[in-house]
Design an enzyme around this catalytic site. Structure first.
Site, PDB file in Angstrom:
ATOM      1  N   ARG A  97      12.648  -5.765 -48.557  1.00  0.00           N
ATOM      2  CA  ARG A  97      12.721  -5.827 -50.023  1.00  0.00           C
ATOM      3  C   ARG A  97      11.474  -5.190 -50.650  1.00  0.00           C
ATOM      4  O   ARG A  97      11.552  -4.508 -51.661  1.00  0.00           O
ATOM      5  CB  ARG A  97      12.872  -7.278 -50.495  1.00  0.00           C
ATOM      6  CG  ARG A  97      14.125  -7.987 -49.986  1.00  0.00           C
ATOM      7  CD  ARG A  97      15.400  -7.475 -50.549  1.00  0.00           C
ATOM      8  NE  ARG A  97      15.502  -7.731 -51.970  1.00  0.00           N
ATOM      9  CZ  ARG A  97      16.484  -7.295 -52.737  1.00  0.00           C
ATOM     10  NH1 ARG A  97      17.470  -6.588 -52.214  1.00  0.00           N
ATOM     11  NH2 ARG A  97      16.517  -7.561 -54.014  1.00  0.00           N
ATOM     12  N   ASN A 104      20.194   4.157 -57.293  1.00  0.00           N
ATOM     13  CA  ASN A 104      18.899   3.687 -56.790  1.00  0.00           C
ATOM     14  C   ASN A 104      18.778   3.769 -55.267  1.00  0.00           C
ATOM     15  O   ASN A 104      17.986   3.058 -54.662  1.00  0.00           O
ATOM     16  CB  ASN A 104      18.565   2.298 -57.328  1.00  0.00           C
ATOM     17  CG  ASN A 104      19.536   1.228 -56.888  1.00  0.00           C
ATOM     18  OD1 ASN A 104      20.377   1.446 -56.016  1.00  0.00           O
ATOM     19  ND2 ASN A 104      19.419   0.061 -57.480  1.00  0.00           N
ATOM     20  N   GLU A 138      26.563  -9.855 -45.007  1.00  0.00           N
ATOM     21  CA  GLU A 138      26.704  -8.405 -45.085  1.00  0.00           C
ATOM     22  C   GLU A 138      26.777  -7.757 -43.700  1.00  0.00           C
ATOM     23  O   GLU A 138      27.568  -6.836 -43.487  1.00  0.00           O
ATOM     24  CB  GLU A 138      25.570  -7.812 -45.918  1.00  0.00           C
ATOM     25  CG  GLU A 138      25.692  -8.201 -47.378  1.00  0.00           C
ATOM     26  CD  GLU A 138      24.542  -7.783 -48.255  1.00  0.00           C
ATOM     27  OE1 GLU A 138      24.716  -7.802 -49.493  1.00  0.00           O
ATOM     28  OE2 GLU A 138      23.466  -7.421 -47.731  1.00  0.00           O
ATOM     29  N   HIS A 155      20.519  -0.141 -50.680  1.00  0.00           N
ATOM     30  CA  HIS A 155      20.801  -1.568 -50.847  1.00  0.00           C
ATOM     31  C   HIS A 155      20.124  -2.313 -49.710  1.00  0.00           C
ATOM     32  O   HIS A 155      20.105  -1.840 -48.581  1.00  0.00           O
ATOM     33  CB  HIS A 155      22.310  -1.844 -50.783  1.00  0.00           C
ATOM     34  CG  HIS A 155      22.610  -3.292 -50.579  1.00  0.00           C
ATOM     35  ND1 HIS A 155      22.631  -4.194 -51.617  1.00  0.00           N
ATOM     36  CD2 HIS A 155      22.844  -4.011 -49.449  1.00  0.00           C
ATOM     37  CE1 HIS A 155      22.883  -5.405 -51.129  1.00  0.00           C
ATOM     38  NE2 HIS A 155      23.018  -5.308 -49.815  1.00  0.00           N
ATOM     39  N   ARG A 185      12.475   3.109 -53.779  1.00  0.00           N
ATOM     40  CA  ARG A 185      13.025   3.359 -55.115  1.00  0.00           C
ATOM     41  C   ARG A 185      11.975   3.948 -56.054  1.00  0.00           C
ATOM     42  O   ARG A 185      12.293   4.785 -56.890  1.00  0.00           O
ATOM     43  CB  ARG A 185      13.621   2.082 -55.687  1.00  0.00           C
ATOM     44  CG  ARG A 185      14.922   1.693 -54.999  1.00  0.00           C
ATOM     45  CD  ARG A 185      15.483   0.414 -55.557  1.00  0.00           C
ATOM     46  NE  ARG A 185      16.768   0.084 -54.966  1.00  0.00           N
ATOM     47  CZ  ARG A 185      17.208  -1.168 -54.844  1.00  0.00           C
ATOM     48  NH1 ARG A 185      16.478  -2.183 -55.277  1.00  0.00           N
ATOM     49  NH2 ARG A 185      18.389  -1.393 -54.293  1.00  0.00           N
ATOM     50  N   THR A 202      14.935  -3.116 -58.210  1.00  0.00           N
ATOM     51  CA  THR A 202      16.269  -2.553 -58.445  1.00  0.00           C
ATOM     52  C   THR A 202      16.219  -1.438 -59.482  1.00  0.00           C
ATOM     53  O   THR A 202      16.912  -0.440 -59.359  1.00  0.00           O
ATOM     54  CB  THR A 202      17.230  -3.668 -58.914  1.00  0.00           C
ATOM     55  OG1 THR A 202      17.269  -4.671 -57.912  1.00  0.00           O
ATOM     56  CG2 THR A 202      18.626  -3.136 -59.148  1.00  0.00           C
ATOM     57  N   PHE A 260      29.757  -4.505 -64.938  1.00  0.00           N
ATOM     58  CA  PHE A 260      29.392  -3.338 -64.137  1.00  0.00           C
ATOM     59  C   PHE A 260      30.026  -3.324 -62.748  1.00  0.00           C
ATOM     60  O   PHE A 260      29.819  -2.383 -61.978  1.00  0.00           O
ATOM     61  CB  PHE A 260      27.869  -3.227 -64.005  1.00  0.00           C
ATOM     62  CG  PHE A 260      27.199  -4.463 -63.460  1.00  0.00           C
ATOM     63  CD1 PHE A 260      27.142  -4.700 -62.091  1.00  0.00           C
ATOM     64  CD2 PHE A 260      26.616  -5.373 -64.326  1.00  0.00           C
ATOM     65  CE1 PHE A 260      26.524  -5.835 -61.590  1.00  0.00           C
ATOM     66  CE2 PHE A 260      25.986  -6.513 -63.833  1.00  0.00           C
ATOM     67  CZ  PHE A 260      25.945  -6.739 -62.454  1.00  0.00           C
ATOM     68  N   LYS A 284      22.866   4.484 -50.011  1.00  0.00           N
ATOM     69  CA  LYS A 284      24.013   4.707 -50.880  1.00  0.00           C
ATOM     70  C   LYS A 284      24.367   6.197 -50.950  1.00  0.00           C
ATOM     71  O   LYS A 284      23.590   7.055 -50.506  1.00  0.00           O
ATOM     72  CB  LYS A 284      23.706   4.160 -52.274  1.00  0.00           C
ATOM     73  CG  LYS A 284      23.480   2.643 -52.275  1.00  0.00           C
ATOM     74  CD  LYS A 284      23.111   2.163 -53.655  1.00  0.00           C
ATOM     75  CE  LYS A 284      22.833   0.681 -53.680  1.00  0.00           C
ATOM     76  NZ  LYS A 284      22.471   0.216 -55.035  1.00  0.00           N
ATOM     77  N   TYR A 340      30.323  -6.471 -53.033  1.00  0.00           N
ATOM     78  CA  TYR A 340      29.818  -6.759 -54.378  1.00  0.00           C
ATOM     79  C   TYR A 340      30.538  -7.931 -55.033  1.00  0.00           C
ATOM     80  O   TYR A 340      30.471  -8.109 -56.249  1.00  0.00           O
ATOM     81  CB  TYR A 340      29.934  -5.517 -55.264  1.00  0.00           C
ATOM     82  CG  TYR A 340      28.939  -4.436 -54.920  1.00  0.00           C
ATOM     83  CD1 TYR A 340      27.570  -4.676 -54.959  1.00  0.00           C
ATOM     84  CD2 TYR A 340      29.366  -3.160 -54.552  1.00  0.00           C
ATOM     85  CE1 TYR A 340      26.655  -3.685 -54.647  1.00  0.00           C
ATOM     86  CE2 TYR A 340      28.459  -2.159 -54.246  1.00  0.00           C
ATOM     87  CZ  TYR A 340      27.099  -2.436 -54.293  1.00  0.00           C
ATOM     88  OH  TYR A 340      26.196  -1.444 -53.989  1.00  0.00           O
TER      89      TYR A 340
END
Length: 151
Positions: free
Chosen positions: A87, A114, A128, A117, A104, A93, A59, A11, A51
């Site tokens: 993951r 964070n 995706e 993704h 993270r 998250t 949010f 990100k 998203y």
């Protein structure tokens, strides 16, 4: 049959903090194969599609605003169990709940920043990957150490 693939995106906070190499290295050291990589500033349309599952959540706008605020490094990684393994490497998250040693847990500041993704399942990964990459951008190649791997 091709190996499992997953979508990951560093990100804007991760890119701007200079964490791209650190994050790429973690997946390379784990033994996964990078099959697509690009840097872009996502359009609002792309971000809203990405998203979309959160469209009705309060949010949603903040997610879209943030992901379009600067460059993102989009990636596709391939390997056995890559979705679940990614993951685990990424961590929770919420950075305060993420284990030390995860991306993270080690690098993220807060839930809104964070760093990364990662797809959460096979269907999400497929969606995706197709959203962020054209088929021609996915590179099929063999790792030179395939002959050494134990099946």
């Amino acid at each position: 049959m091709s190996a499992e693939r997953t979508f990951l995106a560093i990100k804007p906070d991760g890119v701007q903090r200079g964490l791209v190499g650190e994050i790429l290295g973690r997946f390379e050291r784990k033994g996964f194969k990078l099959v697509a990589l690009k840097q872009l500033i996502p359009s609002r349309e792309l971000a809203e599609q990405h998203y979309g599952v959160h469209k009705e959540r309060p949010f949603f706008r903040g997610l879209v605003d943030f992901i379009t605020s600067g460059p993102v490094v989009a990636m596709v990684w391939e390997g056995e169990g890559v979705i679940a393994s990614a993951r685990k490497l990424i961590g929770s998250t919420k950075p305060l709940e993420a284990e030390p040693g995860t991306i993270r847990g080690d690098l993220a500041v807060n839930i809104g920043r964070n760093v990364i993704h990662g797809s959460d399942g096979h269907e999400t990964a497929s969606f995706e990957i197709g959203l962020w990459f054209d088929i021609a951008e996915l590179n099929d190649w063999s790792l030179s150490d395939n002959a050494w791997r134990i099946e």
